[in-house]
Write a protein that holds these residues in place. Structure first.
Motif, PDB file in Angstrom:
ATOM      1  N   ALA A 203       0.814  -1.219   0.000  1.00 49.13           N
ATOM      2  CA  ALA A 203       0.000   0.000   0.000  1.00 49.13           C
ATOM      3  C   ALA A 203       0.848   1.270   0.000  1.00 49.13           C
ATOM      4  O   ALA A 203       0.296   2.372   0.051  1.00 49.13           O
TER       5      ALA A 203
ATOM      6  N   SER B 272      -4.621  -5.571   5.693  1.00 49.96           N
ATOM      7  CA  SER B 272      -5.274  -5.058   4.480  1.00 49.96           C
ATOM      8  C   SER B 272      -6.642  -4.482   4.789  1.00 49.96           C
ATOM      9  O   SER B 272      -7.080  -3.512   4.149  1.00 49.96           O
TER      10      SER B 272
ATOM     11  N   VAL C  31      -5.919  -0.929   6.215  1.00 48.21           N
ATOM     12  CA  VAL C  31      -5.209   0.039   5.360  1.00 48.21           C
ATOM     13  C   VAL C  31      -6.108   1.198   4.915  1.00 48.21           C
ATOM     14  O   VAL C  31      -5.684   2.361   4.978  1.00 48.21           O
TER      15      VAL C  31
ATOM     16  N   ARG D   5      -5.213   5.138   5.631  1.00 46.45           N
ATOM     17  CA  ARG D   5      -5.118   6.156   4.567  1.00 46.45           C
ATOM     18  C   ARG D   5      -6.002   7.359   4.881  1.00 46.45           C
ATOM     19  O   ARG D   5      -5.598   8.508   4.705  1.00 46.45           O
TER      20      ARG D   5
END
Length: 266
Positions: free
Chosen positions: A30, A248, A251, A255
């Motif tokens: 990422a 995941s 993530v 962000r």
């Protein structure tokens, strides 16, 4: 405008620490790199290798994990552990102040059983601090500056407060559980599960304290990982896969937090 700074907190958990490799793999994929890593026990070891070499450390960590898997619960004499750190992970002569990415590791001081944080000047050699942070009760304690130390998990298996007190207000915390495997039903009330109950309470208290101080704490956790023994070295691939999947899922939230206005560190 620069993005907010954030800290990665890696909990302890012996073989479950393979989940940290999956977490780091997901973050690398990422394009998300922390500004500080805080680790305890196996989290300190994984964090040290990552802070020195970045994502390039992951293949080396996998190799080392599979090398020690047959040794399992014996996990290892002090000389063997030092050789793994210095030679197999390439940390011989490394010092905290020379790491490209800042690192803090925790150990438990005896006889007080209080958390000690290594990483700020003056700091011991990195390998000595890692040996102290990962000295399990069936190892001899590691003496630094005349003080004996045991595994940092004894004073808290998720050192989120270390990141907070270093000035960070965005934390990604990887929770590997505590000593025993996760149980359901009546097995949760077996006598030795009191150790886990106390450990979980300590971790939750630490996270609540960080949040009460205004920090954003995102948690990476997989019940599948905690359902296995901390010494299930036969499950390394499973642990890494679960760590990747759990990270995941978090993530997108990381962000969003990093894209929001406001400082990430005091």
């Amino acid at each position: 405008m620069s993005r907010p700074r954030w800290a990665l907190v890696l909990g302890g958990g012996a073989a479950r620490g393979a989940a940290h490799l999956g977490v780091l793999g997901a973050l690398t994929e990422a394009a998300l790199a922390p500004d500080l890593v805080v680790g305890v026990s196996i989290g300190a070891i994984v964090g040290a290798a990552y802070c020195q070499s970045g994502p390039a450390a992951l293949p080396r960590l996998r190799t080392v994990a599979r090398t020690i898997a047959p040794e399992g619960r014996l996990l290892l004499t002090a000389a063997r552990r030092r050789a793994l750190l210095e030679e197999d992970l390439g940390l011989r002569g490394a010092r905290f102040e020379s790491l490209p990415l800042p690192l803090r590791v925790t150990a438990t001081a005896l006889p007080t059983f209080r958390r000690t944080v290594f990483g700020e000047s003056p700091a011991p050699p990195l390998v000595d601090a890692l040996l102290a942070s990962s000295a399990l009760p069936f190892h001899a304690p590691v003496r630094l500056g005349g003080t004996p130390y045991y595994d940092g998990g004894l004073a808290g298996n998720l050192p989120a407060l270390v990141a907070l007190r270093t000035g960070y207000r965005i934390l990604l915390s990887v929770v590997l559980g505590v000593v025993f495997r996760r149980e359901e039903g009546w097995r949760r009330f077996l006598p030795w599960k009191a150790i886990d109950a106390a450990g979980w309470a300590g971790m939750r208290r630490e996270i609540r304290t960080c949040r009460a101080a205004g920090a954003t704490v995102l948690e990476v956790y997989s019940p599948v990982v905690e359902a296995e023994s901390a010494f299930a070295f036969e499950c390394l691939d499973k642990f890494e896969e679960e760590g990747y999947k759990a990270a995941s899922r978090v993530v997108p939230s990381l962000r969003s937090v990093l894209a929001a206005p406001g400082p990430g560190a005091a």
